[in-house]
Design a protein around this motif. Structure first.
Motif, PDB file in Angstrom:
ATOM      1  N   UNK A   1       0.857  -1.386   0.416  1.00 38.18           N
ATOM      2  CA  UNK A   1       0.155  -0.253   0.139  1.00 38.18           C
ATOM      3  C   UNK A   1       0.862   1.563  -0.074  1.00 38.18           C
ATOM      4  N   UNK A   2       0.614   1.942  -1.062  1.00 34.56           N
ATOM      5  CA  UNK A   2       0.900   3.593  -0.436  1.00 34.56           C
ATOM      6  C   UNK A   2      -0.069   4.568  -0.076  1.00 34.56           C
ATOM      7  N   UNK A   3       0.931   5.098   0.838  1.00 33.91           N
ATOM      8  CA  UNK A   3       0.232   6.515   1.497  1.00 33.91           C
ATOM      9  C   UNK A   3       0.631   7.616   1.414  1.00 33.91           C
ATOM     10  N   UNK A   4      -0.210   8.317   0.745  1.00 36.14           N
ATOM     11  CA  UNK A   4       0.329  10.003   0.346  1.00 36.14           C
ATOM     12  C   UNK A   4       0.619  11.013   1.424  1.00 36.14           C
ATOM     13  N   UNK A   5       1.139  11.543   2.283  1.00 38.98           N
ATOM     14  CA  UNK A   5       0.852  12.568   3.324  1.00 38.98           C
ATOM     15  C   UNK A   5       0.877  13.991   2.838  1.00 38.98           C
ATOM     16  N   UNK A   6       0.486  14.374   2.886  1.00 38.71           N
ATOM     17  CA  UNK A   6       0.193  15.638   2.606  1.00 38.71           C
ATOM     18  C   UNK A   6      -0.701  17.078   3.083  1.00 38.71           C
ATOM     19  N   UNK A   7       0.767  18.059   3.740  1.00 40.85           N
ATOM     20  CA  UNK A   7       0.141  18.711   4.702  1.00 40.85           C
ATOM     21  C   UNK A   7      -0.883  20.216   3.953  1.00 40.85           C
ATOM     22  N   UNK A  45      -3.899   9.882 -11.111  1.00 43.83           N
ATOM     23  CA  UNK A  45      -2.951   8.578 -10.250  1.00 43.83           C
ATOM     24  C   UNK A  45      -4.478   8.258  -9.397  1.00 43.83           C
ATOM     25  N   UNK A  46      -4.883   7.019  -9.270  1.00 39.44           N
ATOM     26  CA  UNK A  46      -6.076   6.165  -8.703  1.00 39.44           C
ATOM     27  C   UNK A  46      -5.594   5.924  -7.174  1.00 39.44           C
ATOM     28  N   UNK A  47      -6.576   7.162  -6.477  1.00 40.24           N
ATOM     29  CA  UNK A  47      -6.423   6.083  -4.780  1.00 40.24           C
ATOM     30  C   UNK A  47      -7.964   6.050  -4.762  1.00 40.24           C
ATOM     31  N   UNK A  48      -8.008   5.018  -3.559  1.00 38.55           N
ATOM     32  CA  UNK A  48      -8.986   4.468  -3.094  1.00 38.55           C
ATOM     33  C   UNK A  48      -9.923   5.440  -2.043  1.00 38.55           C
ATOM     34  N   UNK A  49      -8.929   5.557  -1.655  1.00 39.24           N
ATOM     35  CA  UNK A  49      -9.478   6.495  -0.539  1.00 39.24           C
ATOM     36  C   UNK A  49      -8.606   8.311  -0.127  1.00 39.24           C
ATOM     37  N   UNK A  50      -9.518   9.119   0.627  1.00 39.56           N
ATOM     38  CA  UNK A  50      -9.232  10.022   0.305  1.00 39.56           C
ATOM     39  C   UNK A  50      -9.485  10.548   1.954  1.00 39.56           C
ATOM     40  N   UNK A  75     -13.185  11.568   7.317  1.00 43.61           N
ATOM     41  CA  UNK A  75     -12.404  12.437   8.245  1.00 43.61           C
ATOM     42  C   UNK A  75     -11.294  11.145   8.737  1.00 43.61           C
ATOM     43  N   UNK A  76     -10.512  11.456   9.478  1.00 44.30           N
ATOM     44  CA  UNK A  76      -9.399  10.595  10.282  1.00 44.30           C
ATOM     45  C   UNK A  76      -9.150  11.787  11.604  1.00 44.30           C
ATOM     46  N   UNK A  77      -8.825  12.383  12.199  1.00 45.58           N
ATOM     47  CA  UNK A  77      -8.962  13.104  13.583  1.00 45.58           C
ATOM     48  C   UNK A  77      -7.061  12.157  14.272  1.00 45.58           C
ATOM     49  N   UNK A  78      -6.672  11.254  13.667  1.00 43.89           N
ATOM     50  CA  UNK A  78      -5.597  10.784  15.189  1.00 43.89           C
ATOM     51  C   UNK A  78      -4.628  11.684  14.037  1.00 43.89           C
ATOM     52  N   UNK A  79      -5.356  12.239  13.088  1.00 43.22           N
ATOM     53  CA  UNK A  79      -3.480  12.815  12.431  1.00 43.22           C
ATOM     54  C   UNK A  79      -4.012  14.463  12.705  1.00 43.22           C
ATOM     55  N   UNK A  80      -4.717  14.708  13.449  1.00 50.24           N
ATOM     56  CA  UNK A  80      -4.405  16.509  13.375  1.00 50.24           C
ATOM     57  C   UNK A  80      -3.543  16.660  14.103  1.00 50.24           C
ATOM     58  N   UNK A  81      -3.683  18.653  13.972  1.00 43.78           N
ATOM     59  CA  UNK A  81      -2.246  19.312  14.740  1.00 43.78           C
ATOM     60  C   UNK A  81      -2.475  18.852  15.668  1.00 43.78           C
ATOM     61  N   UNK A  82      -1.103  18.955  16.530  1.00 44.17           N
ATOM     62  CA  UNK A  82      -0.701  19.555  17.694  1.00 44.17           C
ATOM     63  C   UNK A  82      -1.641  20.491  18.432  1.00 44.17           C
ATOM     64  N   UNK A  83      -1.529  20.264  19.788  1.00 42.53           N
ATOM     65  CA  UNK A  83      -2.867  21.265  20.110  1.00 42.53           C
ATOM     66  C   UNK A  83      -1.510  22.550  21.113  1.00 42.53           C
ATOM     67  N   UNK A 137      -4.963   3.402  10.824  1.00 39.71           N
ATOM     68  CA  UNK A 137      -4.802   3.430   9.543  1.00 39.71           C
ATOM     69  C   UNK A 137      -4.590   2.735   8.731  1.00 39.71           C
ATOM     70  N   UNK A 138      -3.497   2.184   8.607  1.00 39.93           N
ATOM     71  CA  UNK A 138      -2.777   1.140   8.328  1.00 39.93           C
ATOM     72  C   UNK A 138      -4.110  -0.091   7.852  1.00 39.93           C
ATOM     73  N   UNK A 139      -4.619  -0.600   9.196  1.00 37.77           N
ATOM     74  CA  UNK A 139      -5.983  -1.475   9.476  1.00 37.77           C
ATOM     75  C   UNK A 139      -6.654  -1.344   8.890  1.00 37.77           C
ATOM     76  N   UNK A 140      -7.343  -0.341   8.541  1.00 40.06           N
ATOM     77  CA  UNK A 140      -8.816   0.780   8.247  1.00 40.06           C
ATOM     78  C   UNK A 140      -8.179   0.301   6.747  1.00 40.06           C
ATOM     79  N   UNK A 141      -7.192   0.481   6.133  1.00 42.56           N
ATOM     80  CA  UNK A 141      -6.284   0.570   5.029  1.00 42.56           C
ATOM     81  C   UNK A 141      -6.158  -0.185   4.601  1.00 42.56           C
ATOM     82  N   UNK A 142      -6.037  -1.571   4.491  1.00 45.28           N
ATOM     83  CA  UNK A 142      -5.423  -2.258   4.876  1.00 45.28           C
ATOM     84  C   UNK A 142      -5.241  -3.182   2.953  1.00 45.28           C
ATOM     85  N   UNK A 143      -6.545  -3.043   2.350  1.00 47.14           N
ATOM     86  CA  UNK A 143      -7.262  -3.765   1.945  1.00 47.14           C
ATOM     87  C   UNK A 143      -7.215  -3.012  -0.116  1.00 47.14           C
ATOM     88  N   UNK A 144      -6.458  -1.801  -0.067  1.00 49.22           N
ATOM     89  CA  UNK A 144      -6.383  -0.983  -0.555  1.00 49.22           C
ATOM     90  C   UNK A 144      -5.154  -0.967  -1.007  1.00 49.22           C
TER      91      UNK A 144
END
Length: 207
Positions: A1-7, A45-50, A75-83, A137-144
């Protein structure tokens, strides 16, 4: 699996040098342009999920990148910004007047950064949060095959430092990914590998 991490794209508070944290500041016109240019670069580029965090600056960026694809940004808030606690919205100079040691630590000695006095989140707490979030996140997307997630500067710095396998003592040396940069992480056989870090080639025409 490829994960594109974008700021996310540039925001008004980025320009004004204010701490954002869990507060929100809208994208600037440049920030919108940055996000649209990244969307243009990745359009074939085909993304299975955004995914994005629930903060509007990240969600707007993700939607500009997604473009006219018939997909939702989840929405995936585990990667939300530092408070930043009570300091959110405060300019760097005012912060420096009030907490000179912690301002220096925030930028140059993250392991020693201690924001308890103003109810903020430490980098060690962020690290613990994103490690758990990454496993989820990996478990959630392991089939993509390929997914994209829009997150935030301090969080991505901490997350990518962990993924790289570097010792925690070197966190302060880690570069903060640039606005709308993408970092490609390959996950295979239980291991992560960063194959492209903080790529901003889509911004060449506006640099």
């Amino acid at each position: 699996m490829e994960i594109y991490f974008v700021r996310h794209g540039q925001t008004i508070w980025n320009v004004e040098k204010r701490f954002q944290g869990l507060s929100d500041s809208p994208l600037t016109e440049l920030g919108i342009t940055q996000a649209k240019l990244l969307g243009k670069k990745l359009k074939d580029i085909k993304f299975d999920k955004f995914y994005s965090t629930s903060l509007k600056r990240a969600n707007d960026t993700a939607n500009y990148i997604k473009g006219d694809r018939d997909q939702e940004v989840e929405i995936f808030d585990d990667f939300i910004e530092i408070s930043m606690g009570d300091m959110e919205g405060m300019g760097h100079e005012k912060f420096k007047e009030l907490y000179p040691v912690q301002l220096k630590n925030f930028f140059f000695n993250q392991i020693e950064y201690d924001p308890r006095e103003y109810n903020g989140e430490s980098f060690l707490e962020v690290r613990e949060r994103v490690i758990k979030g990454l496993n989820k996140f990996v478990e959630l997307n392991k089939n993509y095959e390929r997914v994209l997630v829009v997150s935030h500067g301090a969080t991505l710095k901490t997350l990518l430092h962990y993924i790289s396998g570097k010792d925690i003592s070197t966190l302060s040396d880690e570069e903060i990914p640039k606005n709308t940069s993408y970092t490609i992480v390959e996950y295979k056989d239980g291991k992560f590998e960063i194959t492209d870090f903080s790529n901003t080639s889509h911004l060449d025409e506006i640099k």
